[in-house]
Design a protein around this motif. Structure first.
Motif, PDB file in Angstrom:
ATOM      1  N   LEU A  68     -16.637  -2.665  43.631  1.00  0.00           N
ATOM      2  CA  LEU A  68     -15.215  -2.219  43.951  1.00  0.00           C
ATOM      3  C   LEU A  68     -14.167  -2.713  42.855  1.00  0.00           C
ATOM      4  O   LEU A  68     -13.297  -1.835  42.547  1.00  0.00           O
ATOM      5  CB  LEU A  68     -14.736  -2.739  45.482  1.00  0.00           C
ATOM      6  N   LEU A  69     -14.362  -3.979  42.624  1.00  0.00           N
ATOM      7  CA  LEU A  69     -13.492  -4.373  41.515  1.00  0.00           C
ATOM      8  C   LEU A  69     -13.319  -3.443  40.408  1.00  0.00           C
ATOM      9  O   LEU A  69     -12.278  -3.291  39.803  1.00  0.00           O
ATOM     10  CB  LEU A  69     -13.877  -5.851  40.928  1.00  0.00           C
ATOM     11  N   LEU A  70     -14.474  -3.070  39.806  1.00  0.00           N
ATOM     12  CA  LEU A  70     -14.639  -2.114  38.607  1.00  0.00           C
ATOM     13  C   LEU A  70     -14.048  -0.638  39.029  1.00  0.00           C
ATOM     14  O   LEU A  70     -14.043   0.204  38.130  1.00  0.00           O
ATOM     15  CB  LEU A  70     -15.947  -2.100  38.248  1.00  0.00           C
ATOM     16  N   THR A  71     -14.252  -0.005  40.191  1.00  0.00           N
ATOM     17  CA  THR A  71     -14.146   1.230  40.634  1.00  0.00           C
ATOM     18  C   THR A  71     -12.840   1.578  41.374  1.00  0.00           C
ATOM     19  O   THR A  71     -12.147   2.686  41.132  1.00  0.00           O
ATOM     20  CB  THR A  71     -15.407   1.882  41.244  1.00  0.00           C
ATOM     21  N   VAL A  72     -12.499   0.786  42.404  1.00  0.00           N
ATOM     22  CA  VAL A  72     -11.481   0.929  43.172  1.00  0.00           C
ATOM     23  C   VAL A  72     -10.211   0.497  42.978  1.00  0.00           C
ATOM     24  O   VAL A  72      -8.978   0.784  43.031  1.00  0.00           O
ATOM     25  CB  VAL A  72     -11.941   0.305  44.620  1.00  0.00           C
ATOM     26  N   PHE A  73     -10.364  -0.332  41.924  1.00  0.00           N
ATOM     27  CA  PHE A  73      -9.122  -1.292  41.388  1.00  0.00           C
ATOM     28  C   PHE A  73      -8.568  -1.824  42.616  1.00  0.00           C
ATOM     29  O   PHE A  73      -9.129  -2.199  43.610  1.00  0.00           O
ATOM     30  CB  PHE A  73      -8.255  -0.396  40.731  1.00  0.00           C
ATOM     31  N   VAL A  74      -7.332  -2.301  42.732  1.00  0.00           N
ATOM     32  CA  VAL A  74      -6.676  -3.315  43.615  1.00  0.00           C
ATOM     33  C   VAL A  74      -5.422  -2.577  43.853  1.00  0.00           C
ATOM     34  O   VAL A  74      -4.583  -2.006  43.055  1.00  0.00           O
ATOM     35  CB  VAL A  74      -6.549  -4.612  42.812  1.00  0.00           C
ATOM     36  N   THR A  75      -4.867  -2.383  44.979  1.00  0.00           N
ATOM     37  CA  THR A  75      -3.486  -2.259  45.332  1.00  0.00           C
ATOM     38  C   THR A  75      -3.067  -3.066  46.721  1.00  0.00           C
ATOM     39  O   THR A  75      -4.010  -3.647  47.490  1.00  0.00           O
ATOM     40  CB  THR A  75      -3.569  -0.903  45.828  1.00  0.00           C
ATOM     41  N   ASP A  76      -1.895  -3.457  46.825  1.00  0.00           N
ATOM     42  CA  ASP A  76      -1.225  -4.222  47.875  1.00  0.00           C
ATOM     43  C   ASP A  76      -0.812  -3.064  49.164  1.00  0.00           C
ATOM     44  O   ASP A  76      -0.300  -3.656  49.883  1.00  0.00           O
ATOM     45  CB  ASP A  76      -0.298  -5.033  47.536  1.00  0.00           C
ATOM     46  N   THR A 117     -25.644 -12.658  18.658  1.00  0.00           N
ATOM     47  CA  THR A 117     -25.569 -14.007  18.197  1.00  0.00           C
ATOM     48  C   THR A 117     -24.318 -14.595  18.462  1.00  0.00           C
ATOM     49  O   THR A 117     -24.208 -15.904  18.532  1.00  0.00           O
ATOM     50  CB  THR A 117     -26.002 -14.257  16.777  1.00  0.00           C
ATOM     51  N   GLU A 118     -23.322 -13.767  18.288  1.00  0.00           N
ATOM     52  CA  GLU A 118     -21.996 -14.344  18.572  1.00  0.00           C
ATOM     53  C   GLU A 118     -21.620 -15.199  19.860  1.00  0.00           C
ATOM     54  O   GLU A 118     -22.110 -14.720  20.845  1.00  0.00           O
ATOM     55  CB  GLU A 118     -20.818 -13.435  18.332  1.00  0.00           C
ATOM     56  N   LEU A 119     -20.816 -16.057  19.779  1.00  0.00           N
ATOM     57  CA  LEU A 119     -20.859 -16.906  21.108  1.00  0.00           C
ATOM     58  C   LEU A 119     -19.259 -16.674  21.809  1.00  0.00           C
ATOM     59  O   LEU A 119     -19.289 -16.290  22.779  1.00  0.00           O
ATOM     60  CB  LEU A 119     -20.791 -18.280  20.803  1.00  0.00           C
ATOM     61  N   THR A 120     -18.252 -16.263  20.906  1.00  0.00           N
ATOM     62  CA  THR A 120     -17.032 -16.141  21.511  1.00  0.00           C
ATOM     63  C   THR A 120     -16.706 -14.622  22.118  1.00  0.00           C
ATOM     64  O   THR A 120     -17.648 -13.827  21.801  1.00  0.00           O
ATOM     65  CB  THR A 120     -15.791 -15.984  20.462  1.00  0.00           C
ATOM     66  N   TRP A 121     -15.766 -14.564  22.866  1.00  0.00           N
ATOM     67  CA  TRP A 121     -15.592 -13.189  23.723  1.00  0.00           C
ATOM     68  C   TRP A 121     -14.187 -12.885  23.514  1.00  0.00           C
ATOM     69  O   TRP A 121     -13.296 -13.117  24.470  1.00  0.00           O
ATOM     70  CB  TRP A 121     -16.154 -13.280  24.945  1.00  0.00           C
ATOM     71  N   GLN A 122     -13.710 -12.217  22.239  1.00  0.00           N
ATOM     72  CA  GLN A 122     -12.267 -11.867  22.077  1.00  0.00           C
ATOM     73  C   GLN A 122     -12.315 -10.323  21.790  1.00  0.00           C
ATOM     74  O   GLN A 122     -11.583  -9.979  20.580  1.00  0.00           O
ATOM     75  CB  GLN A 122     -11.607 -12.743  21.177  1.00  0.00           C
ATOM     76  N   PRO A 123     -12.883  -9.323  22.522  1.00  0.00           N
ATOM     77  CA  PRO A 123     -12.841  -7.950  22.479  1.00  0.00           C
ATOM     78  C   PRO A 123     -11.427  -7.342  22.487  1.00  0.00           C
ATOM     79  O   PRO A 123     -11.391  -6.172  21.990  1.00  0.00           O
ATOM     80  CB  PRO A 123     -13.880  -7.421  23.574  1.00  0.00           C
ATOM     81  N   ALA A 154      -8.709  -6.043  30.251  1.00  0.00           N
ATOM     82  CA  ALA A 154      -9.607  -5.381  29.223  1.00  0.00           C
ATOM     83  C   ALA A 154      -8.992  -4.221  28.565  1.00  0.00           C
ATOM     84  O   ALA A 154      -8.287  -3.459  29.297  1.00  0.00           O
ATOM     85  CB  ALA A 154     -11.034  -5.325  29.517  1.00  0.00           C
ATOM     86  N   THR A 155      -8.810  -4.005  27.287  1.00  0.00           N
ATOM     87  CA  THR A 155      -8.245  -3.062  26.612  1.00  0.00           C
ATOM     88  C   THR A 155      -9.708  -2.056  26.484  1.00  0.00           C
ATOM     89  O   THR A 155     -10.677  -2.192  27.325  1.00  0.00           O
ATOM     90  CB  THR A 155      -7.911  -3.118  25.090  1.00  0.00           C
ATOM     91  N   GLU A 156      -9.109  -0.858  25.746  1.00  0.00           N
ATOM     92  CA  GLU A 156     -10.568   0.164  25.635  1.00  0.00           C
ATOM     93  C   GLU A 156     -11.718  -0.343  25.018  1.00  0.00           C
ATOM     94  O   GLU A 156     -12.748  -0.384  25.596  1.00  0.00           O
ATOM     95  CB  GLU A 156      -9.917   1.592  25.026  1.00  0.00           C
ATOM     96  N   VAL A 157     -11.542  -1.087  23.964  1.00  0.00           N
ATOM     97  CA  VAL A 157     -12.720  -1.789  23.210  1.00  0.00           C
ATOM     98  C   VAL A 157     -13.036  -2.981  24.266  1.00  0.00           C
ATOM     99  O   VAL A 157     -14.389  -3.106  24.451  1.00  0.00           O
ATOM    100  CB  VAL A 157     -12.100  -2.450  22.027  1.00  0.00           C
ATOM    101  N   GLY A 158     -12.124  -3.548  25.024  1.00  0.00           N
ATOM    102  CA  GLY A 158     -12.762  -4.891  25.935  1.00  0.00           C
ATOM    103  C   GLY A 158     -13.591  -4.191  27.172  1.00  0.00           C
ATOM    104  O   GLY A 158     -14.667  -4.809  27.337  1.00  0.00           O
ATOM    105  N   ARG A 159     -13.065  -3.016  27.534  1.00  0.00           N
ATOM    106  CA  ARG A 159     -13.912  -2.428  28.481  1.00  0.00           C
ATOM    107  C   ARG A 159     -15.328  -2.130  27.859  1.00  0.00           C
ATOM    108  O   ARG A 159     -16.431  -2.181  28.461  1.00  0.00           O
ATOM    109  CB  ARG A 159     -13.316  -1.298  29.134  1.00  0.00           C
ATOM    110  N   GLY A 160     -15.389  -1.272  26.674  1.00  0.00           N
ATOM    111  CA  GLY A 160     -16.802  -1.127  26.101  1.00  0.00           C
ATOM    112  C   GLY A 160     -17.659  -2.245  25.843  1.00  0.00           C
ATOM    113  O   GLY A 160     -18.826  -2.415  26.139  1.00  0.00           O
ATOM    114  N   ALA A 161     -16.826  -3.489  25.476  1.00  0.00           N
ATOM    115  CA  ALA A 161     -17.728  -5.000  25.264  1.00  0.00           C
ATOM    116  C   ALA A 161     -18.414  -5.153  26.564  1.00  0.00           C
ATOM    117  O   ALA A 161     -19.319  -5.634  26.569  1.00  0.00           O
ATOM    118  CB  ALA A 161     -16.663  -5.729  24.815  1.00  0.00           C
TER     119      ALA A 161
END
Lengths: 294, 326
Positions: free
Chosen positions: A222-230, B67-73, B285-292
């Protein structure tokens, strides 16, 4: 008192070992029950505080993290709609797949492949089904976050459960019933619809309810598809909605006590819904399953 | 709706009935086969669309994904890798498995061979209830009750068993790998217990009785007749539990401190998992962030797929387990 049989009595070490294992087995059961009792006790104790009318009649609109009051009306509506939609998608597909596996598959290659992947599908993590709907429905097809997107993700989680439950019940239907129907000249599909499915119905209903109970508590998809609203959004096809599990998650991560209190009450409501579904489902099996009647 | 076919003694009527059968049967057979194929298509589509949306993000990545450890997409120069997340996922799931399996086998034996017959199924239902509690509720329980509670036992372990590398470390916290693993263990316990129970119940009664007749104690009977029979079932049950633990999201997302560091100090403020990172990182997440995140989900999907297929393969090889596999 000694009996003269010539049979050696069990030696002390063997008896001690037996007792030790018995104690360990009992301990294991106690260990398993402790978290259950702890969870249920805390949920009831902490959830009772906000278990009031406002909680079930109000949304969180214009209520900040620090404000008392507010409720989960919007989340409950969302969950009901999402789960209903998910069932409408998953139950027909699951039911027909089970019919295929039992009645038409005849152990062929396709049926073995499908059967294997139904099992594998049971293990798909819920967050992955959410990501799939996000990637496919929202990012590729360009649809918006909505209750329906959430229902799609939930239906993927429901399908394998419905298939397995239905399949098991269909296999319990006695072969003689089908043969009697064929002997009367009834075509195979009508035999399935009029004889096989009705006989297995209580078991199928149980399986569907267990599947519903499983997905009703899912948060990650749900977190990824429904999102959140109040706010209250009664339309599952347009705009972000809320779901009860999501509401609990959302209030838990807020740093104030009133929010966490709301989370507990949400958890209590959720557990009541899920446990009720489970209980009713098991009662139906217990009373009316074909396995019991035979 | 077709009317019941009246069969007469003449040949043509019988043929007509056969004809009608095939005409009604066709669509229904087609629909049910189609439903099965739809299921296969969904599984294929999951893999396909995760790949499609992961590739652009992976191309934008300025580091090596595996192999990368950090997560800054979300940065202007995206840097992200699955290393620390995959490590956390595997370590927390294995710990959970280590904690849950012995208890689950004990519970299964209790219900199949120790509990009074009349109570057994009711007690089994109690354990099944553990599985019915939604994961977000475990998360709430974990973060408000278990996290503060674990500080005591964790400090104890560190004080007296600090010489074991797992329990070493300077800072001891409640939000640790150990607490998350414990919650995971509670969540997979009912799955392992349920399957093990079914397998133990199917152990050949004759052999059990033979063992008892030869003077074996209850434990000796279980060791010689039940456990050897049940071993493959327990192994695959544990693997199904492992798969479930790896994919578990919300409960651990609330407990993990969300760091990107590889550390075996399970009492320290370290720990994260692929699934938890998706839940925690999706909001901003941005667009790249979502992709990541989708790319990391793809890795999770593949790992759980392998674990589950292996588990199913073990169950499927033994016909006696047919019921337990459901």
């Amino acid at each position: 008192m000694t009996v003269q049989t010539g049979i050696q009595p069990i030696s002390a070490t063997r008896r001690a070992k037996d007792r030790l294992v018995q104690a360990l087995v009992y301990l294991a059961f106690a260990l398993a029950v402790i978290p259950l009792v702890s969870v249920l006790w805390l949920v009831v104790k902490n959830g009772a505080g906000r278990f009031d009318m406002e909680f079930f009649t109000h949304s969180m609109r214009n209520i900040g993290a620090r404000d008392a009051g507010g409720g989960a009306y919007h989340a409950i509506i969302g969950t009901l709609e999402q789960v209903l939609l998910a069932s409408l998608i998953a139950v027909p597909i699951g039911l027909l797949t089970a019919v295929y596996l039992v009645e038409y598959g005849e152990g062929g290659r396709l049926s073995r492949i499908i059967s294997f992947f139904v099992d594998v599908m049971t293990g798909v993590p819920s967050v992955v089904s959410g990501l799939f709907v996000l990637a496919f429905w929202i990012l590729v097809l360009g649809m918006s976050f909505s209750g329906f997107a959430g229902a799609l993700a939930l239906s993927i989680l429901m399908m394998p459960v419905v298939v397995r439950a239905t399949e098991e019940m269909l296999r319990l239907v006695p072969r003689e019933l089908r043969e009697a129907s064929y002997a009367l000249g009834v075509p195979k599909w009508r035999t399935i619809v009029k004889v096989v499915l009705p006989t297995a119905l209580p078991g199928i209903v149980t399986g569907v309810m267990l599947a519903v109970a499983r997905v009703a508590g899912e948060t990650a998809p749900l977190l990824l598809t429904v999102f959140v609203t109040d706010s209250i959004n009664n339309d599952p096809f347009n705009g972000p909605q809320m779901g009860l599990p999501l509401y609990v998650f959302n209030q838990t991560i807020l740093p104030t006590d009133v929010a966490v209190d709301r989370a507990w009450t949400g958890a209590l409501t959720l557990i009541l819904i899920v446990m009720l579904l489970n209980l009713v489902a098991r009662l139906i099996t217990w009373w009316r399953s074909p396995a019991r009647r035979r | 709706m077709a009317t019941p076919t009246r069969t007469t003694e003449s040949g043509p009527a019988l043929r007509r009935s056969a004809f009608r059968r095939s005409r009604g049967d066709g669509p229904f057979r087609f629909a049910s086969t189609g439903a099965g194929v739809v299921l296969l298509a969904i599984m294929a589509a999951i893999g396909l669309f995760l790949v499609v949306k992961a590739v652009p993000a992976l191309q934008a990545n300025t580091s090596h994904f595996l192999t990368e450890l950090t997560w800054q997409p979300n940065a202007t120069k995206p840097v992200f890798g699955i290393g620390a997340l995959a490590f956390g996922t595997v370590l927390s799931s294995l710990l959970a498995l280590l904690i849950a399996t012995p208890v689950a086998v004990g519970v299964a034996l209790f219900i199949s061979h120790y509990a009074p017959r009349r109570l057994a199924s009711a007690l089994g239902y109690v354990v099944d209830l553990l599985a019915a509690v939604p994961s977000v509720v475990y998360g709430l329980w974990g973060v408000t009750f278990l996290v503060p509670f674990m500080l005591g036992p964790s400090t104890f372990l560190n004080d007296y068993f600090g010489w074991i590398p797992l329990f070493s470390g300077e800072s001891i916290v409640g939000k640790s790998m150990l607490t998350a693993s414990l919650v995971l263990a509670i969540m997979i316990l009912p799955i392992i217990a349920a399957i093990s129970r079914e397998v133990f119940l199917q152990a050949p009664k004759m052999q059990e009785e033979a063992a008892l007749a030869l003077g074996a104690t209850r434990w000796e009977m279980i060791r010689t007749a039940v456990l050897p029979f049940g071993r493959p079932g327990v192994i695959s049950a544990a693997m199904l539990g492992l798969g479930r633990a790896m994919g578990e999201t919300i409960a651990v997302a609330l407990i993990f401190p969300a760091t990107f560091k590889i550390s075996f100090q399970i009492l320290g403020p370290y720990g994260n998992s692929i699934a938890a990172n998706i839940a925690n990182g999706f909001g901003e997440a941005t667009e790249v962030g979502r992709g990541a995140l989708i790319a990391s989900g793809l890795v999770l999907f593949l790992i759980t797929l392998l674990v589950n297929m292996a588990a199913r393969f073990i169950i499927a090889r033994r016909k006696e387990y047919a019921r337990a596999a459901a």
